[in-house]
Scaffold this active site. Structure first.
Site, PDB file in Angstrom:
ATOM      1  CD  GLN A  94      -3.098   0.875   0.547  1.00  0.00           C
ATOM      2  OE1 GLN A  94      -3.568  -0.234   0.406  1.00  0.00           O
ATOM      3  NE2 GLN A  94      -3.625   1.938   0.005  1.00  0.00           N
ATOM      4  CG  PHE A  95       2.095   3.603  -3.633  1.00  0.00           C
ATOM      5  CD1 PHE A  95       2.229   4.969  -3.819  1.00  0.00           C
ATOM      6  CD2 PHE A  95       1.154   2.921  -4.377  1.00  0.00           C
ATOM      7  CE1 PHE A  95       1.436   5.641  -4.743  1.00  0.00           C
ATOM      8  CE2 PHE A  95       0.360   3.576  -5.293  1.00  0.00           C
ATOM      9  CZ  PHE A  95       0.497   4.946  -5.474  1.00  0.00           C
ATOM     10  CB  THR A  96      -1.815   5.350  -0.862  1.00  0.00           C
ATOM     11  OG1 THR A  96      -2.467   4.259  -0.215  1.00  0.00           O
ATOM     12  CG2 THR A  96      -1.960   5.246  -2.377  1.00  0.00           C
TER      13      THR A  96
END
Length: 148
Positions: free
Chosen positions: A78-80
């Site tokens: 989940q790079f966000t």
């Protein structure tokens, strides 16, 4: 590394209309590698999450870990979680690790959890995933290895 941990009754991840990971009771872990992170941060989070006592014991107190309840973990990249929101209305992600580094640390983190005796299911790094969960509690916890 950053992680959002959710205690779940069940969770699954779908890519291209195919379920690629599914668990019953356990944890959904959204994880993001940040610039400068290395295996030490992944080791720290994996050990901390495997021992995190957020499941109820026989008197209703959060006193059991995912290993204590024989639960599983669904790990989703989940790079966000690296979102920078202090300026403007569009988040920036420049503090996230590069895709190559992020994928390596995501894989390493999931492998470390598994090596601690936790059954692990995974999402697909970089894919358009659909994640379903039934949050139990709800219990949701934020962790950042930089804050240890």
């Amino acid at each position: 590394m950053r992680a959002v941990i959710q205690r779940v009754s069940e969770a699954s991840v779908t890519v291209d209309q195919e379920v690629i990971g599914k668990i019953d009771a356990g944890l959904l872990v959204l994880v993001c590698a940040m610039q400068g992170d290395d295996e030490a941060q992944a080791d720290y989070l994996a050990k901390k999450i495997a021992k995190l006592r957020i499941f109820q014991d026989e008197v209703g107190k959060m006193n059991r870990s995912v290993t204590d309840i024989a639960g599983a973990v669904l790990v989703i990249s989940q790079f966000t979680l690296a979102a920078e929101t202090h300026r403007g209305n569009r988040p920036g992600f420049s503090t996230a690790a590069s895709p190559t580094e992020g994928n390596a640390l995501y894989t390493y983190f999931a492998d470390q959890l598994a090596s601690l005796g936790v059954p692990v299911q995974r999402g697909s790094f970089g894919a358009d995933m659909k994640v379903r969960l039934l949050n139990d509690g709800p219990v949701t916890i934020w962790m950042d290895s930089a804050e240890r």
